[in-house]
Design a protein around this motif. Structure first.
Motif, PDB file in Angstrom:
ATOM      1  N   THR A  68       0.906  -1.166  -0.070  1.00 39.90           N
ATOM      2  CA  THR A  68       0.081  -0.044  -0.023  1.00 39.90           C
ATOM      3  C   THR A  68       0.813   1.154   0.088  1.00 39.90           C
ATOM      4  O   THR A  68       1.625   1.322   0.898  1.00 39.90           O
ATOM      5  N   THR A  69       0.863   2.173  -0.899  1.00 41.81           N
ATOM      6  CA  THR A  69       1.782   3.245  -1.139  1.00 41.81           C
ATOM      7  C   THR A  69       1.279   4.430  -0.990  1.00 41.81           C
ATOM      8  O   THR A  69      -0.045   4.566  -0.519  1.00 41.81           O
ATOM      9  N   SER A  70       2.044   5.520  -0.935  1.00 34.65           N
ATOM     10  CA  SER A  70       1.541   6.904  -0.855  1.00 34.65           C
ATOM     11  C   SER A  70       0.897   7.536  -2.067  1.00 34.65           C
ATOM     12  O   SER A  70       0.252   8.612  -1.954  1.00 34.65           O
ATOM     13  N   GLU A  71       0.680   6.718  -3.014  1.00 37.82           N
ATOM     14  CA  GLU A  71      -0.266   7.067  -4.200  1.00 37.82           C
ATOM     15  C   GLU A  71      -1.477   6.727  -3.713  1.00 37.82           C
ATOM     16  O   GLU A  71      -1.973   5.663  -4.449  1.00 37.82           O
ATOM     17  N   LYS A  72      -2.444   7.405  -3.215  1.00 36.01           N
ATOM     18  CA  LYS A  72      -3.703   6.915  -2.627  1.00 36.01           C
ATOM     19  C   LYS A  72      -4.719   6.355  -3.698  1.00 36.01           C
ATOM     20  O   LYS A  72      -5.266   5.538  -3.483  1.00 36.01           O
ATOM     21  N   ALA A  73      -4.661   7.154  -4.760  1.00 30.58           N
ATOM     22  CA  ALA A  73      -5.593   6.588  -5.876  1.00 30.58           C
ATOM     23  C   ALA A  73      -5.319   5.339  -6.476  1.00 30.58           C
ATOM     24  O   ALA A  73      -6.081   4.753  -6.903  1.00 30.58           O
ATOM     25  N   ARG A  74      -4.155   4.983  -6.251  1.00 31.39           N
ATOM     26  CA  ARG A  74      -3.640   3.633  -6.956  1.00 31.39           C
ATOM     27  C   ARG A  74      -3.690   2.477  -5.871  1.00 31.39           C
ATOM     28  O   ARG A  74      -3.134   1.208  -6.164  1.00 31.39           O
ATOM     29  N   ASN A  75      -4.393   2.638  -4.720  1.00 35.09           N
ATOM     30  CA  ASN A  75      -4.468   1.578  -3.615  1.00 35.09           C
ATOM     31  C   ASN A  75      -5.896   1.229  -3.609  1.00 35.09           C
ATOM     32  O   ASN A  75      -6.331   0.776  -2.736  1.00 35.09           O
ATOM     33  N   SER A  76      -6.524   1.214  -4.974  1.00 33.94           N
ATOM     34  CA  SER A  76      -8.007   0.770  -4.661  1.00 33.94           C
ATOM     35  C   SER A  76      -8.090  -0.625  -4.634  1.00 33.94           C
ATOM     36  O   SER A  76      -9.228  -1.121  -4.127  1.00 33.94           O
ATOM     37  N   ARG A  77      -7.190  -1.578  -4.826  1.00 34.89           N
ATOM     38  CA  ARG A  77      -7.137  -2.929  -4.512  1.00 34.89           C
ATOM     39  C   ARG A  77      -6.639  -3.270  -3.182  1.00 34.89           C
ATOM     40  O   ARG A  77      -6.741  -4.567  -2.877  1.00 34.89           O
ATOM     41  N   ALA A  78      -6.297  -2.777  -2.304  1.00 31.97           N
ATOM     42  CA  ALA A  78      -5.770  -2.858  -1.100  1.00 31.97           C
ATOM     43  C   ALA A  78      -6.651  -3.591  -0.112  1.00 31.97           C
ATOM     44  O   ALA A  78      -5.853  -4.379   0.639  1.00 31.97           O
ATOM     45  N   ALA A  79      -7.841  -3.285  -0.365  1.00 31.76           N
ATOM     46  CA  ALA A  79      -8.719  -3.994   0.682  1.00 31.76           C
ATOM     47  C   ALA A  79      -9.075  -5.389   0.018  1.00 31.76           C
ATOM     48  O   ALA A  79      -9.277  -6.238   1.028  1.00 31.76           O
ATOM     49  N   PHE A  80      -8.291  -5.934  -0.928  1.00 31.95           N
ATOM     50  CA  PHE A  80      -8.303  -7.395  -1.182  1.00 31.95           C
ATOM     51  C   PHE A  80      -6.860  -7.819  -1.153  1.00 31.95           C
ATOM     52  O   PHE A  80      -6.769  -9.088  -1.416  1.00 31.95           O
ATOM     53  N   PHE A  81      -5.908  -7.228  -0.356  1.00 35.45           N
ATOM     54  CA  PHE A  81      -4.680  -8.024  -0.207  1.00 35.45           C
ATOM     55  C   PHE A  81      -4.951  -8.982   0.776  1.00 35.45           C
ATOM     56  O   PHE A  81      -5.700  -8.896   1.863  1.00 35.45           O
TER      57      PHE A  81
END
Length: 334
Positions: free
Chosen positions: A178-191
């Motif tokens: 999960t990175t500092s580029e928040k818009a690109r973390n949209s699939r983090a909930a599926f990690f």
């Protein structure tokens, strides 16, 4: 929506995609395609009858819908009902208007997506499909992937990594950032949750970081960045899958964002990226839970990757499709 996939032990799936079920499409107008296609055919023992020859001069990055329709018709005319997947042996073309060439080939060209590339896509019937599944037999769709050929030497190394992926079960890690580029973390909930899957000798590592540095045991690396740093410090195991959620990773020869080719050059065996602005719908990118579950169950790279993308019209699948490091592997004590 959170998929929970690790409450029960991982089971080994059926036999999965076999070499006799894969067709190779070779571009006779491009010498690298011819050389790499023959190397792949021999290394994977693909039947000669499964090789389809086409001519696409000039290495265009993009085809229009009409030219693509003629190409697809030419390929399909050579395929028997046993063919479940197609490997296009070239780097370009990789795009059909706003669609990726793999999305357009497998599911049909989606002109509606081009009216608004940020709109929701059409659902893939293969998303998280129960194994074993024969894509053509069960869904009347043939999976597709691109094997890049910019360098014959790199393509051979990639093929060798895929072939070697099932040789032995190695201790490995799957990394999710999960990175500092928040818009690109949209699939983090599926990690997947951090932990260990002992039967697969696998550690799952979820990190809050912009970069992974120095890891040498990578079998999966998924992150969200426009440019992923420190790839030159990493070690990927044979069969490794790696991708980054960004708008134009599938624009392989573009200069706007990091191309998915960089993953293969760094040592991954397969990757994924979108060819036109998808916005950050998680459904347009590989779902980490679904990808890992199916790969650990013994799916090949092409099967696991295709099962993991819910709306794949804009998505380009690249790499060595038959890599299957967890197929038919007996449990190993940690």
């Amino acid at each position: 929506m959170l998929l929970v996939l690790y409450s029960t032990p991982i089971a080994v799936a059926g036999p999965g995609l076999q070499p006799a079920q894969l067709a190779l499409v070779v571009n006779d107008a491009e010498p690298n395609s011819v050389a790499v296609g023959e190397y792949y055919r021999r290394r994977r023992a693909i039947p000669v009858a499964n090789v389809v020859h086409v001519r696409i001069p000039g290495k265009p990055h993009e085809l229009d819908a009409q030219r693509f329709a003629r190409l697809k018709e030419q390929i399909d005319a050579r395929l028997g009902p046993q063919i479940q997947a197609v490997l296009m042996v070239w780097t370009a073309p990789y795009r059909v208007e706003c669609n990726a060439i793999t999305g357009a080939y497998t599911l049909g060209f989606d002109a509606g997506q081009c009216a608004s590339t940020c709109a929701a896509g059409h659902a893939s019937p293969y998303f998280n499909a129960a194994a074993p599944a024969r894509p053509y037999g069960d869904f009347r769709m043939r999976l597709s992937m691109l094997l890049p050929t910019e360098s014959v030497a790199q393509a051979r190394d990639l093929i060798d990594r895929g072939v070697g992926a099932g040789f032995r079960l190695a201790p490995a890690s799957a990394y999710y950032l999960t990175t500092s580029e928040k818009a690109r973390n949209s699939r983090a909930a599926f990690f997947p949750p951090a932990g260990r899957i002992a039967a697969r000798r696998l550690a799952i590592r979820t990190l809050q970081a912009d970069a992974l540095e120095g890891a040498r045991d990578i079998i999966v690396y998924q992150t969200g960045m426009a440019e992923v740093p420190k790839l030159d410090t990493l070690g990927f195991l044979p069969g490794a899958l790696a991708d980054h959620l960004t708008s134009l990773g599938g624009d392989l020869l573009g200069a706007g964002q990091m191309s998915s080719l960089r993953w293969l050059e760094a040592g991954a065996t397969a990757s994924y990226g979108t060819v036109s602005e998808p916005c950050n719908h998680w459904q347009k990118f590989p779902n980490p839970n679904v990808l890992l579950k199916n790969y650990l169950q013994g799916d090949s790279a092409i099967e696991a990757y295709w099962k993991s993308v819910a709306w794949p019209a804009q998505g380009l699948f690249i790499g060595e499709p038959l890599a299957a490091p967890y197929r038919r592997q007996a449990p190993h004590p940690d």
